[in-house]
Enzyme design. Structure first.
Site, PDB file in Angstrom:
ATOM      1  N   SER A 106       1.032  -1.101   0.031  1.00  0.00           N
ATOM      2  CA  SER A 106      -0.033   0.185   0.117  1.00  0.00           C
ATOM      3  C   SER A 106       1.025   0.974  -0.041  1.00  0.00           C
ATOM      4  O   SER A 106       1.850   1.505  -0.738  1.00  0.00           O
ATOM      5  CB  SER A 106      -1.192  -0.068   1.184  1.00  0.00           C
ATOM      6  N   ASP A 199     -10.298  -4.648  -4.290  1.00  0.00           N
ATOM      7  CA  ASP A 199      -9.631  -3.728  -3.248  1.00  0.00           C
ATOM      8  C   ASP A 199     -10.488  -2.449  -3.217  1.00  0.00           C
ATOM      9  O   ASP A 199     -10.737  -1.898  -4.404  1.00  0.00           O
ATOM     10  CB  ASP A 199      -8.163  -3.193  -3.954  1.00  0.00           C
ATOM     11  N   HIS A 229      -7.931  -5.401  -0.507  1.00  0.00           N
ATOM     12  CA  HIS A 229      -6.758  -4.277  -0.383  1.00  0.00           C
ATOM     13  C   HIS A 229      -5.501  -5.154   0.242  1.00  0.00           C
ATOM     14  O   HIS A 229      -4.533  -4.967   0.136  1.00  0.00           O
ATOM     15  CB  HIS A 229      -7.310  -3.183   0.132  1.00  0.00           C
TER      16      HIS A 229
END
Length: 251
Positions: A106, A199, A229
């Site tokens: 991320s 996601d 995610h």
């Protein structure tokens, strides 16, 4: 539980006295460096699973916590994208010899790209897990941005933590100054991008944008149709380990 689970992390003192926590494993290089996401730390499931694989495989690995995160000193709210990038650079310059493969989850994927651009001669590979470059740009509504300007911060509930998800104006402005997707990303090493198509936080098309902008010709994008995610199911972690292993084997 093993004895290692109770060993506290090592601490590296920044020039300003803030101590950064890390866990380092010796082994064959290039060294795998794991960079966690926003409000995350080096004890997350993906980081621990990758570290366990590195132990079994005799691979060198470094995990770390940015200032204000996990076991490191400091206040989370004082961190910016630039300051956390600099934390990573400080640790890899001091602790890692030779080339490295950066694995970023991320926001850690954005940081990994920034580190790769700063230390291109040391990059053996880049692996992004739902990498989120430029999320200060596409991840905020105009109302969010107005609130940041007037209030200096936004607090939102998050399914990933008991604590609210805090974004400060300083962090947002730092991110805006370090956007990457508007032009070519001058990274020449092999690039592997894993992204779940379910996601809800980072659009999976972001992986395609990174792939298109990266200078490297050795770029592979792996989309997990039912992946979220976090990509932290057993099957997702197995895919991550296979991806890192095959990248290292190809070097």
């Amino acid at each position: 539980m093993t004895h290692a689970d109770f060993v506290p992390p090592a601490l590296f003192t920044r020039p300003d006295g803030v101590r950064l926590a890390y866990r380092q494993r010796g082994g064959a290089g290039p060294t795998i460096v794991f960079l966690p996401g926003y409000m995350s730390d080096m004890e997350g499931g993906k980081a621990i699973a990758l570290d366990a694989w590195a132990a079994r495989s005799g691979r060198a690995m470094l995990r770390l916590d940015y200032a204000g995160c996990g076991a490191s000193d400091g206040r989370f709210e004082d961190g910016t994208l630039a300051s956390w990038r600099d934390d990573v650079l400080l640790l890899v310059d001091a602790l890692v010899e030779g080339p490295m493969v950066l694995v970023g989850s991320s926001m850690g994927g954005w940081l990994a790209l920034l580190v790769a651009l700063t230390r291109p001669e040391r990059m053996a590979g880049f692996v992004g897990i739902a990498a989120a470059p430029d999320f200060t740009d596409w991840g905020f509504t105009e109302a969010d941005k107005a609130l940041l300007m007037t209030e200096g911060r936004i607090e939102e509930p998050t399914p990933y933590s008991d604590q609210p998800y805090v974004t400060t104006r300083d962090f947002w402005e730092s991110g805006q100054a370090l956007r990457l997707l508007g032009g070519p990303i001058a990274i020449g090493c092999p690039v592997r991008l894993l992204h779940g198509q379910c996601d809800d936080d980072v659009p999976w098309e972001t992986a395609l944008r990174i792939a298109a902008q990266a200078r490297s010709s050795d770029v592979q994008t792996l989309l997990v149709k039912d992946g979220d995610h976090r990509l932290s199911r057993d099957s997702d972690i197995a895919l991550l380990i296979r991806t890192v292993a095959s990248l290292l084997d190809s070097l």
